[in-house]
Write a protein that holds these residues in place. Structure first.
Motif, PDB file in Angstrom:
ATOM      1  N   ILE A  41     -21.654 -21.641   7.112  1.00 30.21           N
ATOM      2  CA  ILE A  41     -22.086 -22.606   7.872  1.00 30.21           C
ATOM      3  C   ILE A  41     -23.424 -23.576   7.520  1.00 30.21           C
ATOM      4  O   ILE A  41     -23.650 -23.006   5.978  1.00 30.21           O
ATOM      5  CB  ILE A  41     -23.166 -21.517   9.085  1.00 30.21           C
ATOM      6  CG1 ILE A  41     -22.175 -21.454  10.062  1.00 30.21           C
ATOM      7  CG2 ILE A  41     -23.904 -22.835   9.743  1.00 30.21           C
ATOM      8  CD1 ILE A  41     -23.269 -19.842  10.786  1.00 30.21           C
ATOM      9  N   VAL A  42     -23.151 -24.881   7.502  1.00 28.83           N
ATOM     10  CA  VAL A  42     -24.262 -25.426   6.939  1.00 28.83           C
ATOM     11  C   VAL A  42     -24.626 -26.670   7.946  1.00 28.83           C
ATOM     12  O   VAL A  42     -24.173 -26.341   8.811  1.00 28.83           O
ATOM     13  CB  VAL A  42     -23.520 -26.979   6.327  1.00 28.83           C
ATOM     14  CG1 VAL A  42     -22.737 -25.865   4.775  1.00 28.83           C
ATOM     15  CG2 VAL A  42     -22.596 -27.870   6.900  1.00 28.83           C
ATOM     16  N   THR A  43     -26.695 -26.500   7.264  1.00 28.63           N
ATOM     17  CA  THR A  43     -27.358 -27.451   7.868  1.00 28.63           C
ATOM     18  C   THR A  43     -28.533 -27.809   7.406  1.00 28.63           C
ATOM     19  O   THR A  43     -28.120 -28.273   6.641  1.00 28.63           O
ATOM     20  CB  THR A  43     -27.619 -26.436   9.358  1.00 28.63           C
ATOM     21  OG1 THR A  43     -28.460 -26.939  10.778  1.00 28.63           O
ATOM     22  CG2 THR A  43     -28.464 -25.025   8.667  1.00 28.63           C
TER      23      THR A  43
ATOM     24  N   GLY B 199     -15.914 -24.862  17.997  1.00 34.76           N
ATOM     25  CA  GLY B 199     -16.356 -25.907  18.520  1.00 34.76           C
ATOM     26  C   GLY B 199     -17.262 -26.289  17.887  1.00 34.76           C
ATOM     27  O   GLY B 199     -17.796 -27.235  18.119  1.00 34.76           O
ATOM     28  N   MET B 200     -17.513 -25.418  17.163  1.00 30.22           N
ATOM     29  CA  MET B 200     -19.243 -25.533  15.693  1.00 30.22           C
ATOM     30  C   MET B 200     -18.883 -26.345  15.365  1.00 30.22           C
ATOM     31  O   MET B 200     -18.622 -25.874  14.111  1.00 30.22           O
ATOM     32  CB  MET B 200     -19.789 -23.680  16.318  1.00 30.22           C
ATOM     33  CG  MET B 200     -20.016 -23.147  17.595  1.00 30.22           C
ATOM     34  SD  MET B 200     -20.967 -21.873  17.141  1.00 30.22           S
ATOM     35  CE  MET B 200     -20.901 -20.941  18.527  1.00 30.22           C
ATOM     36  N   ASP B 201     -19.215 -28.015  15.575  1.00 31.40           N
ATOM     37  CA  ASP B 201     -19.390 -27.935  13.769  1.00 31.40           C
ATOM     38  C   ASP B 201     -20.020 -27.681  12.774  1.00 31.40           C
ATOM     39  O   ASP B 201     -19.599 -27.955  11.616  1.00 31.40           O
ATOM     40  CB  ASP B 201     -19.271 -30.219  13.868  1.00 31.40           C
ATOM     41  CG  ASP B 201     -18.505 -29.929  14.947  1.00 31.40           C
ATOM     42  OD1 ASP B 201     -17.655 -30.370  15.343  1.00 31.40           O
ATOM     43  OD2 ASP B 201     -19.545 -31.602  15.780  1.00 31.40           O
TER      44      ASP B 201
ATOM     45  N   PHE C   5     -23.958 -17.477   5.227  1.00 24.99           N
ATOM     46  CA  PHE C   5     -23.702 -17.146   5.144  1.00 24.99           C
ATOM     47  C   PHE C   5     -24.016 -15.911   5.943  1.00 24.99           C
ATOM     48  O   PHE C   5     -24.576 -15.089   6.414  1.00 24.99           O
ATOM     49  CB  PHE C   5     -22.974 -16.302   4.110  1.00 24.99           C
ATOM     50  CG  PHE C   5     -21.643 -17.234   3.025  1.00 24.99           C
ATOM     51  CD1 PHE C   5     -21.080 -17.829   3.176  1.00 24.99           C
ATOM     52  CD2 PHE C   5     -22.810 -17.595   1.801  1.00 24.99           C
ATOM     53  CE1 PHE C   5     -20.409 -18.421   2.374  1.00 24.99           C
ATOM     54  CE2 PHE C   5     -22.743 -18.707   1.109  1.00 24.99           C
ATOM     55  CZ  PHE C   5     -21.318 -18.968   1.159  1.00 24.99           C
ATOM     56  N   VAL C   6     -23.145 -15.557   7.360  1.00 28.64           N
ATOM     57  CA  VAL C   6     -23.531 -14.820   8.740  1.00 28.64           C
ATOM     58  C   VAL C   6     -22.477 -14.278   8.494  1.00 28.64           C
ATOM     59  O   VAL C   6     -21.394 -14.518   9.060  1.00 28.64           O
ATOM     60  CB  VAL C   6     -23.625 -15.898   9.879  1.00 28.64           C
ATOM     61  CG1 VAL C   6     -24.150 -14.896  11.001  1.00 28.64           C
ATOM     62  CG2 VAL C   6     -24.455 -17.139   9.743  1.00 28.64           C
ATOM     63  N   GLN C   7     -22.723 -12.964   8.635  1.00 29.13           N
ATOM     64  CA  GLN C   7     -21.807 -11.937   9.370  1.00 29.13           C
ATOM     65  C   GLN C   7     -21.990 -11.648  10.230  1.00 29.13           C
ATOM     66  O   GLN C   7     -23.248 -11.557  10.949  1.00 29.13           O
ATOM     67  CB  GLN C   7     -21.810 -10.826   8.485  1.00 29.13           C
ATOM     68  CG  GLN C   7     -21.955 -10.596   7.179  1.00 29.13           C
ATOM     69  CD  GLN C   7     -22.362  -9.580   5.890  1.00 29.13           C
ATOM     70  OE1 GLN C   7     -21.906  -8.146   6.607  1.00 29.13           O
ATOM     71  NE2 GLN C   7     -22.073  -9.788   4.258  1.00 29.13           N
ATOM     72  N   ILE C   8     -20.573 -11.340  11.635  1.00 30.80           N
ATOM     73  CA  ILE C   8     -20.969 -11.221  13.149  1.00 30.80           C
ATOM     74  C   ILE C   8     -19.861  -9.972  13.307  1.00 30.80           C
ATOM     75  O   ILE C   8     -18.727  -9.586  12.852  1.00 30.80           O
ATOM     76  CB  ILE C   8     -20.238 -12.308  13.996  1.00 30.80           C
ATOM     77  CG1 ILE C   8     -20.762 -13.652  13.014  1.00 30.80           C
ATOM     78  CG2 ILE C   8     -20.311 -11.798  15.055  1.00 30.80           C
ATOM     79  CD1 ILE C   8     -22.395 -13.779  13.832  1.00 30.80           C
TER      80      ILE C   8
END
Length: 154
Positions: free
Chosen positions: A108-110, A88-90, A66-69
């Motif tokens: 996000i998953v990676t 555009g970011m899968d 989890f990313v806070q921007i």
């Protein structure tokens, strides 16, 4: 929407692959009116889409981040540029516009930490106008549902 529509939605959230006959049986309709109601719910956008829920771990994407921007500027060009790049970011499963200290919350998953670092360096840091990034790693899942709390009358 009436109670039959709500029962249809509840049943489809439980199993989106129900045949029309099985769905009709569950909600107490004959197949033709049931299909008409489903088509109307689709046409009205109540049913947005059908999809398969895939296990991230089973396809090699076990790391949830989890990313806070926080944007440095909030002018229209900066906001549009950020949102267009995120679309555009899968790796980004969801992006929510937030209130409070952060402007956006990304899910996000990676594959692993190294792939997350590449994502950060090559994609996220490349977006102009970002003022701050705060990352949290999920190390477990207690609940993960897309099922809305629809409670039709019986």
């Amino acid at each position: 929407m009436d109670s039959i529509d709500l029962r249809i939605l509840s049943a489809l959230q439980e199993d989106g692959r129900l045949s029309n006959q099985d769905l009709a049986d569950r909600v107490g309709l004959s197949p033709s009116p049931c299909l008409r109601r489903v088509r109307a719910l689709e046409k009205d956008g109540v049913i947005a889409r059908y999809t398969a829920i895939v296990s991230p771990e089973k396809v090699g994407l076990p790391l949830t981040v989890f990313v806070q921007i926080r944007l440095a500027r909030h002018d229209g060009d900066t906001v549009r540029a950020f949102e267009d790049r995120i679309l555009g970011m899968d790796e980004v499963l969801s992006c929510h516009l937030m209130t409070g200290d952060s402007d956006y919350l990304l899910n996000i998953v990676t594959e692993n930490l190294q792939s997350y670092e590449r994502f950060m360096r090559d994609k996220l840091h490349a977006i102009p106008g970002i003022g701050a990034i705060e990352t949290s790693f999920a190390f477990g899942v207690i609940k993960d549902s897309r099922r809305l709390p629809i409670h039709p009358a019986s």
